[in-house]
Scaffold this active site. Structure first.
Site, PDB file in Angstrom:
ATOM      1  N   ASP A  95     -14.691 -17.225 -35.091  1.00 25.40           N
ATOM      2  CA  ASP A  95     -15.091 -16.937 -33.708  1.00 25.40           C
ATOM      3  C   ASP A  95     -15.444 -18.233 -33.005  1.00 25.40           C
ATOM      4  O   ASP A  95     -15.653 -19.260 -33.632  1.00 25.40           O
ATOM      5  CB  ASP A  95     -16.179 -15.847 -33.634  1.00 25.40           C
TER       6      ASP A  95
ATOM      7  N   HIS B 276     -20.295 -18.715 -32.592  1.00 24.19           N
ATOM      8  CA  HIS B 276     -21.459 -18.770 -33.468  1.00 24.19           C
ATOM      9  C   HIS B 276     -21.474 -19.931 -34.445  1.00 24.19           C
ATOM     10  O   HIS B 276     -20.450 -20.280 -35.039  1.00 24.19           O
ATOM     11  CB  HIS B 276     -21.571 -17.438 -34.215  1.00 24.19           C
TER      12      HIS B 276
ATOM     13  N   SER C  75     -27.781 -14.545 -29.918  1.00 27.78           N
ATOM     14  CA  SER C  75     -27.308 -14.477 -31.298  1.00 27.78           C
ATOM     15  C   SER C  75     -27.422 -15.778 -32.095  1.00 27.78           C
ATOM     16  O   SER C  75     -27.719 -15.746 -33.287  1.00 27.78           O
ATOM     17  CB  SER C  75     -25.856 -14.006 -31.317  1.00 27.78           C
TER      18      SER C  75
END
Ligand SMILES: *[C@@H]1O[C@H](CO)[C@@H](O)[C@H](O)[C@H]1NC(C)=O
Ligand SMILES: *[C@@H]1O[C@H](CO)[C@@H](O)[C@H](O)[C@H]1NC(C)=O
Ligand SMILES: *[C@@H]1O[C@H](CO)[C@@H](O)[C@H](O)[C@H]1NC(C)=O
Length: 269
Positions: free
Chosen positions: A242, A245, A43
């Site tokens: 989060d 990321h 990601s």
């Protein structure tokens, strides 16, 4: 000139041309010529940063530019723009990542660099096992095929950018085997592309709550293969909501570090 010197000069020319930086058979001034970069991993390479986040970053790193192209999900070249580099490739939420900052940094540092062709191939939440040649996910084959399609328009593959490992930090055995899997992955990519000395920029990841993160990072730092350079993501900004990321500022930071590492190895030739 002495025979030894002449041989040395030949050797240098050969080793540089096989790295793809000097090519005697291709004209870099040709309008279709692209310096091609494969973007792969999970990601953080695909991009999860919010476009409107409140991090502080130099906006020029996200400029869309006629000299920065991307091979889209339909295998067509178009002017790259983020968010959207991995549209249709990574089927999850696609935000802002290090790809655009990487390309913009190269042009900022070297305006004569020419056209950059990005080949987005990253997929969120993937483990390195899933990227291995022969795995039923097909990720390896898709990446190699996209790289070959990219070459058809003219140009050379200059490097593979690899940002992955968060998934492998969750299990001890995966973390332990990460280094040997990475070596095999890189060796297989190079073999399938017929580029044995393809430069590879490996990001040492630093986020996520994988218990064995340090083991994966160590493997990424210690990889011993020629023409592989590790770029540390440590210190790059992450999203407030989060722990995994990069935010926009963090994407710029990692993109810059990748570009600077590439320009350094590119200059050596
Ligand atoms: C940025 O800050 C504003 C004002 O504090 C806030 O309303 C907004 O939600 C923030 N944006 C993001 C993506 O966090
Ligand atoms: C690819 O082509 C299909 C069909 O023309 C289209 O619906 C889709 O939006 C395209 N995808 C991208 C990422 O451009
Ligand atoms: C592909 O990856 C998955 C996930 O790690 C693994 O369980 C599977 O055994 C792999 N398949 C092959 C053929 O290596």
């Amino acid at each position: 000139m002495g025979e030894k010197l002449f041989l040395l000069a030949c050797f240098m020319l050969l080793s540089c041309s096989s790295m793809g930086t000097i090519d005697l058979f291709q004209n870099e001034n040709d309008s279709s010529y692209k310096s091609i970069f494969i973007l792969a991993g999970q990601s953080n390479m695909a991009g999860r940063g919010y476009n409107n986040d409140n991090s502080t970053y130099p906006p020029e790193y996200f400029l869309s530019h006629p000299q920065i192209l991307m091979l889209d999900a339909n295998q067509t070249w178009k002017q790259a723009a983020d968010p959207g580099l991995h549209d249709g490739i990574d089927k999850r939420f696609v935000g802002v990542g290090p790809g655009m900052p990487f390309a913009n940094r190269i042009l900022i540092e070297n305006p004569e660099f020419g056209t950059i062709g990005l080949v987005p191939c990253a997929h969120g939440q993937t483990s390195i096992m899933q990227w291995m040649k022969g795995n039923e996910t097909g990720l390896f084959t898709q990446m190699v095929n996209r790289a070959k399609v990219a070459l058809q328009g003219g140009g050379e593959i200059k490097a593979l950018l690899w940002y992955q490992g968060e998934s492998d930090a969750l299990h001890y055995e995966d973390a332990l085997l990460y280094g040997s899997r990475l070596v095999k992955f890189i060796t297989d990519v190079r073999a399938d592309l017929g580029l044995p000395e393809l430069p590879v920029l490996v990001v040492a990841m630093m986020t996520g709550d994988g218990e064995f993160k340090m083991l994966v990072r160590e493997a990424q730092m210690d990889i011993k293969l020629p023409h592989v350079v590790t770029v540390d993501a440590k210190g790059a900004g992450i999203k407030t909501n989060d722990k995994v990321h990069l935010n926009k500022a963090g994407s710029v930071e990692v993109g810059k570090r990748l570009a600077d590492a590439f320009l350094e190895i590119n200059e050596e030739c």
